[in-house]
Design an enzyme around this catalytic site. Structure first.
Site, PDB file in Angstrom:
ATOM      1  N   ASN A  31       0.830  -1.207   0.000  1.00 18.28           N
ATOM      2  CA  ASN A  31       0.000   0.000   0.000  1.00 18.28           C
ATOM      3  C   ASN A  31       0.864   1.256   0.000  1.00 18.28           C
ATOM      4  O   ASN A  31       0.380   2.349   0.326  1.00 18.28           O
ATOM      5  CB  ASN A  31      -0.914   0.004   1.228  1.00 18.28           C
ATOM      6  N   HIS A  36     -14.315  -2.322   6.775  1.00 16.40           N
ATOM      7  CA  HIS A  36     -13.116  -3.030   7.231  1.00 16.40           C
ATOM      8  C   HIS A  36     -13.345  -3.797   8.536  1.00 16.40           C
ATOM      9  O   HIS A  36     -14.190  -3.432   9.359  1.00 16.40           O
ATOM     10  CB  HIS A  36     -11.983  -2.012   7.430  1.00 16.40           C
ATOM     11  N   GLU A  61     -15.865   3.433   3.871  1.00 14.78           N
ATOM     12  CA  GLU A  61     -14.492   3.674   3.430  1.00 14.78           C
ATOM     13  C   GLU A  61     -14.541   4.572   2.201  1.00 14.78           C
ATOM     14  O   GLU A  61     -15.431   4.431   1.356  1.00 14.78           O
ATOM     15  CB  GLU A  61     -13.793   2.357   3.082  1.00 14.78           C
ATOM     16  N   SER A  69     -10.730  -1.207   0.221  1.00 14.27           N
ATOM     17  CA  SER A  69      -9.384  -1.766   0.141  1.00 14.27           C
ATOM     18  C   SER A  69      -9.263  -2.994  -0.729  1.00 14.27           C
ATOM     19  O   SER A  69      -8.181  -3.299  -1.223  1.00 14.27           O
ATOM     20  CB  SER A  69      -8.882  -2.108   1.550  1.00 14.27           C
ATOM     21  N   ASP A 107     -13.415   6.377   6.511  1.00 19.00           N
ATOM     22  CA  ASP A 107     -12.079   5.789   6.608  1.00 19.00           C
ATOM     23  C   ASP A 107     -11.345   6.089   5.304  1.00 19.00           C
ATOM     24  O   ASP A 107     -11.624   5.515   4.263  1.00 19.00           O
ATOM     25  CB  ASP A 107     -12.209   4.281   6.825  1.00 19.00           C
ATOM     26  N   HIS A 110      -7.168   4.332   2.164  1.00 20.52           N
ATOM     27  CA  HIS A 110      -6.617   4.106   0.825  1.00 20.52           C
ATOM     28  C   HIS A 110      -6.820   5.294  -0.110  1.00 20.52           C
ATOM     29  O   HIS A 110      -6.527   5.191  -1.304  1.00 20.52           O
ATOM     30  CB  HIS A 110      -7.225   2.836   0.232  1.00 20.52           C
ATOM     31  N   LYS A 114       0.216   3.733   4.761  1.00 17.20           N
ATOM     32  CA  LYS A 114       0.010   3.409   3.344  1.00 17.20           C
ATOM     33  C   LYS A 114       0.700   4.469   2.504  1.00 17.20           C
ATOM     34  O   LYS A 114       1.918   4.468   2.400  1.00 17.20           O
ATOM     35  CB  LYS A 114      -1.486   3.261   3.081  1.00 17.20           C
TER      36      LYS A 114
END
Length: 382
Positions: free
Chosen positions: A35, A122, A168, A172, A197, A200, A230
């Site tokens: 990541n 997640h 998110e 992910s 979140d 990413h 990440k």
């Protein structure tokens, strides 16, 4: 002679039989697994920041929790700079994204509240919800209409507390983007808090890499979480939002109160990473050149389309076939990992291709050429 833990041995053997046994592998081959989207983890930027911090006397270890003697000036500088950069009242630095999500969902939603979460949220959010006292309900992935229906059903059946919508920004394992504008409208209409979140999306999306939620991060009913391990190349997590929520976490989150503070040295590295985002926007632009190239080559060479981010899932379905294909690609020198349940839903085992600045475009092209050959040989669907 039977082992001391026969039930554990039986459980592990069942995982092996089903093609779901996990084991750690060394880093080897071209990076399509990490990541480290901006290539910062091994960069001269963070090496120089580490050397400078040590020369300034920044401690390697914290020596205690933040509420004891573990609170260092680097932690506080990072939190102030992060709040300013991400556009929120305050920020709290924690040891990692998993711990941060646990803290958020075990602490902020109260008894009588509802956590309304995306079906693909997640694992850390699930663990936080289990530790918390609020009711929890899921909605179909990125389906705002269904989210509204679930919320209204909860209200119809007597729900009266605060609603917390958990999503998110970039998912992910699927690499798709949350419909944040629609979710924000739902949160406003229902008096809900939108918890985003950004793990990413931080560093990759938004102005200067501030994330997909940057345009709404300043709002009182938005709580963004930015992880630092990440695209930022270090480790830790920054919970950003209203000061009252940050102070509640400081006073009530067990994962904060009873944990040794993150390394002050690491806080210095995250500070340097945030400065790099602001001072060198070309790094993000170069990353997107590689991402765009990868998306185009995936379509041209493998017939794979519909990607929205730096995460390109190649869904195979069967667990064993997925791992065999991953092993074949690793044998060609490409570090590609297979992802199986329970990380992803049953029947959707996949290769998770991650595009980072660590891998040149020429290698991306040869990887997809090889992948096309291996998928054809294994009779995998395109």
């Amino acid at each position: 002679m039977a082992g001391a833990f026969p039930r554990h041995e039986t459980s592990l053997e069942a995982l092996r039989t089903r093609g779901r046994y996990r084991q750690m592998m060394p880093r080897d081959g071209h990076d399509f697994a990490s990541n480290d989207y901006l290539g910062l983890a091994g960069s001269d930027v963070l090496r120089a920041a580490a050397a400078d911090a040590l020369a300034r006397g920044v401690p390697v270890g914290a020596g205690g929790s933040r509420l004891l003697r573990g609170n260092d000036a680097e932690h506080q500088l990072l939190e102030a700079e992060a709040a300013a950069f991400f556009g929120t009242e305050a920020a709290l630095f924690m040891g990692g994204g998993f711990n941060a999500n646990q803290a958020i969902f075990s602490t902020l939603p109260q008894q009588g509240d509802l956590v309304l979460y995306d079906a693909l949220i997640h694992a850390s959010t699930h663990d936080g919800m289990r530790l918390g006292r609020a009711e929890t309900r899921s909605f179909a992935h990125s389906d705002v209409t269904n989210a509204r229906e679930v919320l209204q059903d909860w209200r119809k059946n007597g729900g009266r507390g605060q609603v917390w919508i958990a999503v998110e920004a970039v998912y992910s394992m699927d690499g798709d983007l949350a419909p944040l504008d629609e979710l924000m409208a739902l949160a406003d209409a229902e008096g809900a808090v939108l918890v985003v979140d950004e793990a990413h999306s931080t560093g990759v999306f938004g102005d200067l890499g501030r994330g997909l939620a940057h345009g709404i991060a300043h709002r009182p009913n938005v709580l963004p979480l930015h992880t630092c391990g990440k695209a930022l190349g270090a480790s830790g997590a920054l919970i950003c939002g209203q000061r009252v929520l940050i102070e509640t976490l400081i006073n009530k989150a067990r994962g904060f109160i009873f944990a040794t503070a993150p390394s002050p040295l690491n806080a210095a590295l995250v500070r340097a990473a945030l400065q790099e985002l602001q001072q060198n926007p070309d790094r993000r632009h170069q990353a997107w050149q590689g991402i765009t190239h990868a998306q185009a080559e995936a379509g041209r060479l493998c017939g794979l389309e519909g990607f929205q981010s730096q995460i390109l899932p190649v869904v195979i379905g069967d667990d064993k076939r997925t791992m065999a294909l991953a092993a074949a690609m690793q044998g060609h020198g490409y570090d590609i990992r297979g992802i199986r349940p329970p990380t992803v839903p049953r029947g959707t085992s996949r290769l998770r291709l991650s595009i980072t600045l660590n891998t040149p475009e020429t290698v991306i092209t040869t990887m997809f050429e090889t992948l096309a050959q291996e998928m054809e040989a294994a009779q995998c669907p395109a």
